[in-house]
Design a protein around this motif. Structure first.
Motif, PDB file in Angstrom:
ATOM      1  N   UNK A 135       0.813  -1.230   0.000  1.00 28.42           N
ATOM      2  CA  UNK A 135       0.000   0.000   0.000  1.00 28.42           C
ATOM      3  C   UNK A 135       0.843   1.275   0.000  1.00 28.42           C
ATOM      4  N   UNK A 136       1.966   1.262   0.730  1.00 26.63           N
ATOM      5  CA  UNK A 136       2.817   2.448   0.771  1.00 26.63           C
ATOM      6  C   UNK A 136       3.526   2.657  -0.564  1.00 26.63           C
ATOM      7  N   UNK A 137       3.949   1.575  -1.183  1.00 24.82           N
ATOM      8  CA  UNK A 137       4.633   1.706  -2.479  1.00 24.82           C
ATOM      9  C   UNK A 137       3.658   2.186  -3.558  1.00 24.82           C
ATOM     10  N   UNK A 138       2.437   1.678  -3.538  1.00 27.28           N
ATOM     11  CA  UNK A 138       1.447   2.093  -4.529  1.00 27.28           C
ATOM     12  C   UNK A 138       1.071   3.561  -4.356  1.00 27.28           C
ATOM     13  N   UNK A 139       1.030   4.021  -3.093  1.00 27.62           N
ATOM     14  CA  UNK A 139       0.705   5.426  -2.850  1.00 27.62           C
ATOM     15  C   UNK A 139       1.799   6.344  -3.364  1.00 27.62           C
ATOM     16  N   UNK A 140       3.050   5.873  -3.315  1.00 27.52           N
ATOM     17  CA  UNK A 140       4.155   6.613  -3.891  1.00 27.52           C
ATOM     18  C   UNK A 140       4.486   7.925  -3.209  1.00 27.52           C
ATOM     19  N   UNK A 141       4.202   8.024  -1.913  1.00 25.26           N
ATOM     20  CA  UNK A 141       4.426   9.295  -1.225  1.00 25.26           C
ATOM     21  C   UNK A 141       5.594   9.275  -0.251  1.00 25.26           C
ATOM     22  N   UNK A 142       6.178   8.091  -0.013  1.00 25.97           N
ATOM     23  CA  UNK A 142       7.239   7.977   0.987  1.00 25.97           C
ATOM     24  C   UNK A 142       8.520   7.452   0.350  1.00 25.97           C
ATOM     25  N   UNK A 143       9.673   7.921   0.822  1.00 20.44           N
ATOM     26  CA  UNK A 143      10.943   7.356   0.347  1.00 20.44           C
ATOM     27  C   UNK A 143      11.096   5.918   0.821  1.00 20.44           C
ATOM     28  N   UNK A 144      11.931   5.161   0.119  1.00 24.96           N
ATOM     29  CA  UNK A 144      12.099   3.739   0.409  1.00 24.96           C
ATOM     30  C   UNK A 144      12.551   3.490   1.840  1.00 24.96           C
ATOM     31  N   UNK A 145      13.416   4.350   2.376  1.00 26.31           N
ATOM     32  CA  UNK A 145      13.913   4.147   3.736  1.00 26.31           C
ATOM     33  C   UNK A 145      12.786   4.251   4.761  1.00 26.31           C
ATOM     34  N   UNK A 146      11.875   5.200   4.569  1.00 25.77           N
ATOM     35  CA  UNK A 146      10.745   5.342   5.490  1.00 25.77           C
ATOM     36  C   UNK A 146       9.815   4.130   5.390  1.00 25.77           C
ATOM     37  N   UNK A 147       9.607   3.648   4.171  1.00 26.27           N
ATOM     38  CA  UNK A 147       8.752   2.470   4.000  1.00 26.27           C
ATOM     39  C   UNK A 147       9.345   1.277   4.741  1.00 26.27           C
ATOM     40  N   UNK A 148      10.646   1.081   4.621  1.00 25.90           N
ATOM     41  CA  UNK A 148      11.289  -0.037   5.327  1.00 25.90           C
ATOM     42  C   UNK A 148      11.109   0.086   6.833  1.00 25.90           C
ATOM     43  N   UNK A 149      11.227   1.299   7.361  1.00 23.31           N
ATOM     44  CA  UNK A 149      11.066   1.499   8.808  1.00 23.31           C
ATOM     45  C   UNK A 149       9.636   1.214   9.252  1.00 23.31           C
TER      46      UNK A 149
END
Length: 226
Positions: A103-117
């Motif tokens: 869901x976070x990747x599809x939204x495309x609003x956060x950098x990869x590092x934040x998504x991993x956290x």
């Protein structure tokens, strides 16, 4: 958040599986949905997830009449809804963490590092830190359930739909997951949980909606938690 007026649903040319539904889910509300197997709980959740459109009646979500929303706009509306399906619907070629991150990747609003956290925090909350790299076929039913729940809530949906979210986990983990839903609701998410477990609504002071043969009873107060 959700308004249904005299809504019916049928599949193809078959009989209506939902009939004459009237329902209001206010923003930030929390409801349980109960009823016997075959009463129409999964069909109602399918409607609210916009996987189906009503055969008749008015259905409005997020201030829009669903029947007037162009099909190309439906995916954007659906991204406001977090859903936990009974059959999980995880992607077998992705790891558990990758499923949760979708869901976070599809939204495309956060950098990869934040998504991993965020994913690491969510995997820890549902007790699956040691399953981060595991693929769904290697997970137990309860582990798949927890991955599905983590995926549903990680994006902070405006509406959360959960079909038997505690059905494949033990009592302790079930309580932990319910605590997660309650916290999410406290942040403003509207929550609707379908359950066969008659004891679950009695432990939480939220109203209960009951489906019977495709018809919806008015809100019933849940028993006070012990």
């Amino acid at each position: 958040m959700v308004t249904l007026r005299n809504v019916g649903l049928r599949y193809g040319s078959g009989p209506e599986v939902l009939r004459g539904l009237d329902l209001d889910l206010a923003p930030g509300s929390f409801h349980f949905l109960t009823g016997r197997s075959g009463a129409g709980k999964s069909s109602l959740l399918s409607l609210l997830h916009l996987s189906q459109r009503p055969s008749r009646g008015l259905m409005a979500m997020f201030g829009k009449d669903v029947n007037e929303v162009p099909r190309r706009q439906v995916p954007a509306m659906r991204r406001r809804v977090g859903v936990v399906f009974q059959d999980f619907r995880l992607l077998d070629h992705l790891s558990a963490a990758e499923n949760v991150a979708l869901p976070l990747r599809l939204a495309g609003r956060l950098p990869a590092a934040d998504i991993r956290n965020y994913v690491a925090e969510m995997m820890a909350w549902v007790g699956l830190t040691d399953k981060t790299d595991a693929r769904p076929p290697t997970l137990s039913g309860g582990e798949k359930q927890r991955v599905a729940i983590a995926r549903a809530v990680i994006g902070g949906p405006r509406l959360l739909l959960a079909d038997e979210p505690t059905g494949n986990v033990d009592r302790e983990m079930g309580e932990r997951l319910m605590t997660l839903f309650v916290k999410l609701n406290g942040l403003g998410t509207t929550v609707l949980i379908a359950t066969h477990d008659p004891a679950l609504p009695t432990r939480f002071a939220y109203p209960v909606l009951r489906l019977e043969d495709g018809r919806l009873d008015a809100d019933q107060p849940a028993a006070a938690p012990a």
